[in-house]
Write an enzyme that holds these catalytic residues in place. Structure first.
Site, PDB file in Angstrom:
ATOM      1  N   ILE A 168       0.838  -1.201   0.000  1.00  0.00           N
ATOM      2  CA  ILE A 168       0.000   0.000   0.000  1.00  0.00           C
ATOM      3  C   ILE A 168       0.870   1.247   0.000  1.00  0.00           C
ATOM      4  CG2 ILE A 168      -1.828   1.246   1.222  1.00  0.00           C
ATOM      5  CD1 ILE A 168      -2.705  -1.510   2.338  1.00  0.00           C
ATOM      6  N   ASP A 169       1.923   1.245   0.795  1.00  0.00           N
ATOM      7  CA  ASP A 169       2.858   2.373   0.779  1.00  0.00           C
ATOM      8  C   ASP A 169       3.413   2.606  -0.618  1.00  0.00           C
ATOM      9  OD1 ASP A 169       3.499   3.802   3.320  1.00  0.00           O
ATOM     10  OD2 ASP A 169       3.770   1.786   4.087  1.00  0.00           O
ATOM     11  N   HIS A 170       3.838   1.530  -1.252  1.00  0.00           N
ATOM     12  CA  HIS A 170       4.455   1.682  -2.573  1.00  0.00           C
ATOM     13  C   HIS A 170       3.432   2.114  -3.622  1.00  0.00           C
ATOM     14  CE1 HIS A 170       8.562   0.425  -1.754  1.00  0.00           C
ATOM     15  NE2 HIS A 170       8.094  -0.552  -1.004  1.00  0.00           N
TER      16      HIS A 170
END
Length: 400
Positions: A168-170
């Site tokens: 999700i961060d990426h």
């Protein structure tokens, strides 16, 4: 030369998504200036697996290339004044603090635009600028839980599973880059300077677009996850991971008839393509029994000969030997500031067949403070005074 040559980005980012987005912009040629506190941004002082190489965090390796660093005290009035002079020279300002954090420091978007009305202001948050969850911590594994990603990963027999990385961060980083480049293009055409907002909740949902859309529109399902070895709830059997005598093999989209021929399983031939959906468990269990009798080499040889899509399940070490990854130069080898070797992932997009170069390895804390301030019009005496007052710092340290 890069697509974003001449674009200056001020990055008030920490953790992962924001710094990763800024790094992508730096890869494309933008002059990215990481504005860090005097003790350094989180990602240079904390490391996945607690791994530092020559005091360089593997997290700083992940997100720190092609950036310059300036260390400045944002709680000091002189620090805020200095930052505003930098904002006057910028095209993009990025931040991924909780909503309102910069406002309290005297760096609201309105105050920034009063200095430079042409900036693209990009904010990456956990849940958006407002709303009932706006103040919640936006951390990847928590968003995996809320967005359904954990509930839809794993098996019905063993329960939900967190994805073993931070997707999700990426993905939020990639969406932030998309938004910033779109806003720069619009500004070039119309003169309008937009605010770009990305939140991790919608990034998590977007990451699951196919399966969420199918679910919301009534696709048949027995539960949120696959069973009997199936990789998910929505694909026809035998889509999933199957154990061999010495490993595991992922089988992709195929029909029972394909697997019957490939693995010499006449009992699988009795299942129709419709059974692949309606009798998933039975098909998958039967294929599992056939695969369990074979070693990985035997299984993959049979699947290859029959044209069945498959792949051996491997860990990260195999990537270093993967012939296609080697062909694509998917890894970049460099040296830390201390001279030790480090391995970075290359920029993942090619332009006319070329990968953007590594212009700057992850830099020391405040490594370019004086240089950046001088470019913004600060005199040598002004810079020396700020250094003497402890408002700014220029170091050769990788950690604060």
């Amino acid at each position: 030369m890069g697509a974003l040559d001449g674009i200056r980005v001020l990055s008030f980012n920490h953790f992962l998504s924001g710094p990763a987005a800024a790094q992508h912009l730096g890869d494309l040629g933008a002059d990215v200036i990481a504005v860090e506190p005097l003790n350094g941004a989180f990602q240079r002082n904390w490391a996945v697996g607690n791994r530092f190489v020559d005091d360089t965090s593997v997290n700083h390796m992940t997100t720190g290339r092609n950036k310059r660093s300036i260390a400045i005290d944002l709680k000091a009035p002189e620090g805020i004044a200095a930052v505003k002079r930098l904002i006057a020279t910028a095209d993009v300002v990025m931040e991924n603090f909780r909503p309102g954090t910069l406002d309290k420091l005297g760096l609201s978007e309105a105050e920034m635009r009063a200095v430079n009305p042409k900036i693209i202001y990009a904010a990456t948050t956990g849940f958006g600028a407002d709303g009932p969850y706006a103040k919640r911590p936006g951390q990847d594994v928590l968003l995996q839980a809320m967005s359904g990603l954990a509930a839809h990963t794993g098996s019905m027999e063993q329960g939900p599973v967190a994805v073993g990385s931070v997707p999700i961060d990426h993905h939020a980083a990639a969406l932030t880059v998309t938004g910033i480049i779109a806003a720069l293009f619009e500004r070039e055409r119309t003169g309008t300077a937009r605010r770009v907002e990305v939140n991790m909740l919608q990034a998590a949902m977007d990451l699951q677009g196919e399966s969420i859309t199918a679910w919301m529109n009534g696709a048949d399902r027995a539960g949120p996850r696959g069973s009997d070895g199936m990789a998910n709830w929505f694909s026809p059997a035998p889509y999933g991971i199957y154990a061999t005598t010495d490993g595991h093999v992922m089988i992709s989209m195929s029909t029972p008839a394909d697997l019957a021929r490939a693995l010499d399983l006449p009992e699988v031939a009795e299942f129709t393509e419709t059974d692949g959906f309606e009798r998933r468990g039975e098909v998958s269990r039967t294929v599992a029994l056939g695969m369990a009798r074979l070693c990985t080499q035997e299984a993959t040889g049979k699947l290859e000969a029959a044209g069945v899509w498959h792949e051996v399940v491997q860990d990260y070490d195999a990537l270093r030997r993967n012939p296609q990854a080697l062909h694509l130069d998917a890894f970049t080898e460099a040296r830390t500031q201390g001279g030790s070797p480090m391995v970075l992932l290359s920029h993942p997009v090619r332009y006319d067949g070329e990968t953007p170069p590594l212009r700057l390895t992850p830099q020391p804390l405040g490594g370019q403070t004086g240089e950046v301030l001088a470019e913004a019009g600060f005199s040598g005496a002004e810079i020396d005074a700020l250094l003497a007052a402890g408002t700014i710092a220029q170091t050769d340290k990788m950690r604060g």
